[in-house]
Design a protein around this motif. Structure first.
Motif, PDB file in Angstrom:
ATOM      1  N   ALA A  30     -14.984 -16.808   6.674  1.00  0.00           N
ATOM      2  CA  ALA A  30     -14.804 -16.410   8.081  1.00  0.00           C
ATOM      3  C   ALA A  30     -14.730 -14.895   8.261  1.00  0.00           C
ATOM      4  O   ALA A  30     -14.496 -14.426   9.367  1.00  0.00           O
ATOM      5  CB  ALA A  30     -13.560 -17.078   8.638  1.00  0.00           C
ATOM      6  N   GLY A  31     -14.890 -14.134   7.167  1.00  0.00           N
ATOM      7  CA  GLY A  31     -14.963 -12.673   7.331  1.00  0.00           C
ATOM      8  C   GLY A  31     -13.950 -11.872   6.532  1.00  0.00           C
ATOM      9  O   GLY A  31     -14.026 -10.644   6.480  1.00  0.00           O
ATOM     10  N   ALA A  32     -12.987 -12.581   5.892  1.00  0.00           N
ATOM     11  CA  ALA A  32     -12.007 -11.828   5.092  1.00  0.00           C
ATOM     12  C   ALA A  32     -12.703 -11.086   3.939  1.00  0.00           C
ATOM     13  O   ALA A  32     -12.241 -10.014   3.519  1.00  0.00           O
ATOM     14  CB  ALA A  32     -10.932 -12.767   4.547  1.00  0.00           C
ATOM     15  N   LEU A  59     -13.806  -5.903   1.278  1.00  0.00           N
ATOM     16  CA  LEU A  59     -14.724  -4.887   0.758  1.00  0.00           C
ATOM     17  C   LEU A  59     -14.579  -3.563   1.518  1.00  0.00           C
ATOM     18  O   LEU A  59     -14.844  -2.496   0.979  1.00  0.00           O
ATOM     19  CB  LEU A  59     -16.172  -5.394   0.806  1.00  0.00           C
ATOM     20  CG  LEU A  59     -16.482  -6.533  -0.182  1.00  0.00           C
ATOM     21  CD1 LEU A  59     -17.801  -7.204   0.159  1.00  0.00           C
ATOM     22  CD2 LEU A  59     -16.497  -6.026  -1.623  1.00  0.00           C
ATOM     23  N   ALA A  60     -14.131  -3.674   2.780  1.00  0.00           N
ATOM     24  CA  ALA A  60     -13.907  -2.463   3.578  1.00  0.00           C
ATOM     25  C   ALA A  60     -12.485  -1.923   3.360  1.00  0.00           C
ATOM     26  O   ALA A  60     -12.071  -0.973   4.025  1.00  0.00           O
ATOM     27  CB  ALA A  60     -14.140  -2.764   5.048  1.00  0.00           C
ATOM     28  N   LEU A  61     -11.743  -2.557   2.466  1.00  0.00           N
ATOM     29  CA  LEU A  61     -10.376  -2.150   2.113  1.00  0.00           C
ATOM     30  C   LEU A  61      -9.423  -2.157   3.304  1.00  0.00           C
ATOM     31  O   LEU A  61      -8.531  -1.302   3.396  1.00  0.00           O
ATOM     32  CB  LEU A  61     -10.369  -0.774   1.426  1.00  0.00           C
ATOM     33  CG  LEU A  61     -11.089  -0.681   0.087  1.00  0.00           C
ATOM     34  CD1 LEU A  61     -11.081   0.752  -0.431  1.00  0.00           C
ATOM     35  CD2 LEU A  61     -10.451  -1.608  -0.945  1.00  0.00           C
ATOM     36  N   ASP A  62      -9.603  -3.106   4.189  1.00  0.00           N
ATOM     37  CA  ASP A  62      -8.670  -3.241   5.308  1.00  0.00           C
ATOM     38  C   ASP A  62      -7.272  -3.558   4.724  1.00  0.00           C
ATOM     39  O   ASP A  62      -7.104  -4.566   4.035  1.00  0.00           O
ATOM     40  CB  ASP A  62      -9.141  -4.387   6.220  1.00  0.00           C
ATOM     41  CG  ASP A  62      -8.119  -4.690   7.290  1.00  0.00           C
ATOM     42  OD1 ASP A  62      -7.890  -3.802   8.125  1.00  0.00           O
ATOM     43  OD2 ASP A  62      -7.535  -5.795   7.265  1.00  0.00           O
ATOM     44  N   PRO A  63      -6.280  -2.699   4.970  1.00  0.00           N
ATOM     45  CA  PRO A  63      -4.997  -2.826   4.266  1.00  0.00           C
ATOM     46  C   PRO A  63      -4.315  -4.181   4.465  1.00  0.00           C
ATOM     47  O   PRO A  63      -3.819  -4.772   3.504  1.00  0.00           O
ATOM     48  CB  PRO A  63      -4.133  -1.695   4.833  1.00  0.00           C
ATOM     49  CG  PRO A  63      -5.070  -0.764   5.496  1.00  0.00           C
ATOM     50  CD  PRO A  63      -6.297  -1.541   5.872  1.00  0.00           C
ATOM     51  N   ASP A  64      -4.306  -4.702   5.699  1.00  0.00           N
ATOM     52  CA  ASP A  64      -3.609  -5.969   5.935  1.00  0.00           C
ATOM     53  C   ASP A  64      -4.314  -7.126   5.230  1.00  0.00           C
ATOM     54  O   ASP A  64      -3.680  -7.993   4.633  1.00  0.00           O
ATOM     55  CB  ASP A  64      -3.521  -6.273   7.446  1.00  0.00           C
ATOM     56  CG  ASP A  64      -2.592  -5.290   8.139  1.00  0.00           C
ATOM     57  OD1 ASP A  64      -1.800  -4.637   7.419  1.00  0.00           O
ATOM     58  OD2 ASP A  64      -2.672  -5.149   9.373  1.00  0.00           O
ATOM     59  N   THR A  65      -5.652  -7.122   5.304  1.00  0.00           N
ATOM     60  CA  THR A  65      -6.412  -8.198   4.638  1.00  0.00           C
ATOM     61  C   THR A  65      -6.193  -8.125   3.129  1.00  0.00           C
ATOM     62  O   THR A  65      -5.988  -9.149   2.468  1.00  0.00           O
ATOM     63  CB  THR A  65      -7.926  -8.063   4.954  1.00  0.00           C
ATOM     64  OG1 THR A  65      -8.078  -7.942   6.353  1.00  0.00           O
ATOM     65  CG2 THR A  65      -8.703  -9.253   4.443  1.00  0.00           C
ATOM     66  N   LEU A  71      -1.920  -1.076  -3.496  1.00  0.00           N
ATOM     67  CA  LEU A  71      -3.307  -1.336  -3.082  1.00  0.00           C
ATOM     68  C   LEU A  71      -4.034  -0.066  -2.642  1.00  0.00           C
ATOM     69  O   LEU A  71      -5.268  -0.048  -2.613  1.00  0.00           O
ATOM     70  CB  LEU A  71      -3.317  -2.364  -1.949  1.00  0.00           C
ATOM     71  CG  LEU A  71      -2.798  -3.750  -2.350  1.00  0.00           C
ATOM     72  CD1 LEU A  71      -2.521  -4.596  -1.119  1.00  0.00           C
ATOM     73  CD2 LEU A  71      -3.794  -4.448  -3.275  1.00  0.00           C
ATOM     74  N   ALA A  72      -3.298   0.989  -2.329  1.00  0.00           N
ATOM     75  CA  ALA A  72      -3.959   2.238  -1.921  1.00  0.00           C
ATOM     76  C   ALA A  72      -4.766   2.825  -3.080  1.00  0.00           C
ATOM     77  O   ALA A  72      -5.726   3.575  -2.856  1.00  0.00           O
ATOM     78  CB  ALA A  72      -2.928   3.245  -1.425  1.00  0.00           C
ATOM     79  N   THR A  73      -4.412   2.455  -4.316  1.00  0.00           N
ATOM     80  CA  THR A  73      -5.183   2.979  -5.458  1.00  0.00           C
ATOM     81  C   THR A  73      -6.623   2.434  -5.455  1.00  0.00           C
ATOM     82  O   THR A  73      -7.502   3.009  -6.081  1.00  0.00           O
ATOM     83  CB  THR A  73      -4.519   2.635  -6.813  1.00  0.00           C
ATOM     84  OG1 THR A  73      -4.449   1.217  -6.943  1.00  0.00           O
ATOM     85  CG2 THR A  73      -3.124   3.241  -6.936  1.00  0.00           C
ATOM     86  N   SER A  91       0.846  -1.203   0.000  1.00  0.00           N
ATOM     87  CA  SER A  91       0.000   0.000   0.000  1.00  0.00           C
ATOM     88  C   SER A  91       0.873   1.242   0.000  1.00  0.00           C
ATOM     89  O   SER A  91       1.940   1.237   0.631  1.00  0.00           O
ATOM     90  CB  SER A  91      -0.873   0.023   1.250  1.00  0.00           C
ATOM     91  OG  SER A  91      -2.130  -0.507   0.947  1.00  0.00           O
ATOM     92  N   GLU A  92       0.392   2.289  -0.669  1.00  0.00           N
ATOM     93  CA  GLU A  92       1.085   3.585  -0.687  1.00  0.00           C
ATOM     94  C   GLU A  92       2.505   3.461  -1.246  1.00  0.00           C
ATOM     95  O   GLU A  92       3.415   4.141  -0.773  1.00  0.00           O
ATOM     96  CB  GLU A  92       1.175   4.195   0.735  1.00  0.00           C
ATOM     97  CG  GLU A  92      -0.097   4.142   1.564  1.00  0.00           C
ATOM     98  CD  GLU A  92      -1.133   5.205   1.178  1.00  0.00           C
ATOM     99  OE1 GLU A  92      -0.838   6.028   0.284  1.00  0.00           O
ATOM    100  OE2 GLU A  92      -2.233   5.177   1.758  1.00  0.00           O
ATOM    101  N   CYS A  93       2.712   2.608  -2.238  1.00  0.00           N
ATOM    102  CA  CYS A  93       4.081   2.419  -2.746  1.00  0.00           C
ATOM    103  C   CYS A  93       4.330   3.071  -4.103  1.00  0.00           C
ATOM    104  O   CYS A  93       5.442   2.998  -4.640  1.00  0.00           O
ATOM    105  CB  CYS A  93       4.427   0.931  -2.797  1.00  0.00           C
ATOM    106  SG  CYS A  93       3.239  -0.060  -3.698  1.00  0.00           S
TER     107      CYS A  93
END
Ligand SMILES: NC(=O)c1ccc[n+]([C@@H]2O[C@H](COP(=O)([O-])OP(=O)(O)OC[C@H]3O[C@@H](n4cnc5c(N)ncnc54)[C@H](O)[C@@H]3O)[C@@H](O)[C@H]2O)c1
Ligand SMILES: [Zn+2]
Length: 374
Positions: free
Chosen positions: A208-210, A215-221, A173-175, A20-22
């Motif tokens: 299990a929720g990933a 969809l919420a753009l959680d960076p680690d997931t 991924l930040a895009t 992310s942010e690279c």
């Protein structure tokens, strides 16, 4: 540090970098991966360019690129055609006529930019190096990796194309934060595909929720799941780079009826939406052939629903005939015999030849009807 996945193809091997942010590190990353050009041809579209071209240009300039040409194509599947491809080749020739000053081709965008631009790079002077910079979830997990480049032609999807591997895939991924929600959901269709036929672990993780975290753009997931999908695709591509052994067919789950529908619906559906409907249809076929359990069907459909993806495209019975015509053109159908990639259980698949046509017709009809199951 980005996650690095290597696509192992001998002399054509390349890394896929996911982080992310690279984007500001793009220029130095190109240099550290041996790409020493000073000219760049950036293919993108107006929407993506408005958001990310300037950051990309700054990063390239800081790394010593002297000439950066930007070329835009229309921002939709309708632009993935021969005329736009030809105009892209003309721009390459116009800006870089000198064989000694060939550019590095950078493909900034989704699967349309990546497929069309990769094809132009593959044929310009019999091939100039290119780098995929995916900005959609679908391109990040699927189209930017594997070297299939193509345009639609004569009403057939991806019929003119080549195998040509990128030198690097660079995924910021930040895009994805600016991606329209519908396009984000569309990308999850290919992720669910990998889980359904390549990896039970991924399937269970999504359940299990990933999926919601994606969809919420959680960076680690995002970094974790995108990397896992790339790893799965890289493993398939490494075994069957040129799609000759049938191994690569696994990636085609949902794409037989899905592609026929995508094409017949004249792009009213995104690629991921059509593939979601195609996966539901292929799973109905598998169930009727005794290849998968009702439980698998329930679980797959539940995931697709949770992703906000359609299971059918109701209200369009007129699409049945054009879909049937499009189906005959499927690359897996040979000598009059149909061939489908069908799911067995999460992470397992089978290819089945010569399925009775009445069964296929029913699966297609149901793809055009309201889904009745809860
Ligand atoms: N080569 C392969 O192996 C392969 C695999 C799967 C799919 N594909 C192809 O990929 C294509 C679909 O790709 P796609 O789903 O990326 O669609 P796309 O390239 O059409 O992009 C979808 C939309 O998102 C916009 N967009 C892209 N990035 C954005 C961002 N970061 N912020 C805001 N808007 C953004 C684009 O402008 C476009 O309007 C299809 O043509 C399909 O055939 C190829
Ligand atoms: Zn696809």
């Amino acid at each position: 540090m980005p996650t690095r996945i290597d696509v192992a193809l001998g002399p054509r091997s390349y890394p896929v970098l996911v982080h992310s942010e690279c984007l500001p590190q793009l220029g130095t990353t190109l240099r550290s991966n041996g790409l020493a050009q000073t000219n760049a041809f950036v293919l993108t579209n107006p929407d993506v360019a408005a958001l990310y071209f300037s950051a990309l240009e700054t990063s390239l300039k800081n790394a010593g690129f002297l000439r950066i040409v930007r070329h835009e194509i229309p921002a939709s599947e309708e632009g993935k055609n021969w005329d736009i491809f030809s105009a892209t080749c003309a721009a390459l020739l116009e800006h870089f006529p000198d064989a000694g000053a060939s550019p590095l081709v950078l493909l900034l965008g989704g699967g349309v930019v990546g497929d069309l631009g990769g094809f132009a790079a593959a044929v310009y002077r019999r091939g100039v190096p290119f780098v995929q910079i995916p900005t959609t979830l679908l391109a990040a997990v699927d189209s930017s990796v594997g070297g299939k480049v193509a345009v639609n032609f004569g009403g057939v999807k991806n019929i003119m194309g080549a195998f040509s591997q990128p030198r690097l895939v660079f995924c910021d991924l930040a895009t994805l934060k600016t991606l329209p929600p519908r396009e984000l959901r569309s990308g999850t269709a290919e992720i669910i595909k990998y889980g359904a036929v390549c990896s039970n672990t991924l399937f269970e993780e999504l359940e299990a929720g990933a999926l919601e975290k994606l969809l919420a753009l959680d960076p680690d997931t995002l970094e974790d799941i995108v990397s896992k999908c790339v790893q799965l695709k890289a493993a398939v591509v490494a075994q069957d780079e040129f799609d000759k052994l049938g191994i690569r067919n696994v990636l085609n789950f949902g794409h037989t009826i899905g592609h026929a529908l995508e094409l017949s619906a004249h792009y009213a559906l995104t690629h991921g939406e059509a593939i979601s409907i195609g996966m539901a249809a292929a799973t109905r076929l598998a169930l009727r052939l005794g290849l998968c359990s009702p439980e698998f069907q329930t679980r797959l459909e539940a995931l697709l629903r949770r992703a906000g993806l359609p299971l059918s495209h109701p209200g369009h019975p007129e699409l049945f005939d054009p879909m049937l015509r499009a189906l005959q053109l499927d690359k897996k159908f040979r000598n009059g015999k149909n061939l489908f990639v069908l799911p067995n259980a999460p992470g397992a698949w089978k290819q089945v030849e010569d399925i009775p046509w009445p069964l296929i017709h029913s699966a297609m009809r149901e793809a055009l009807e309201e889904t009745t199951r809860p």
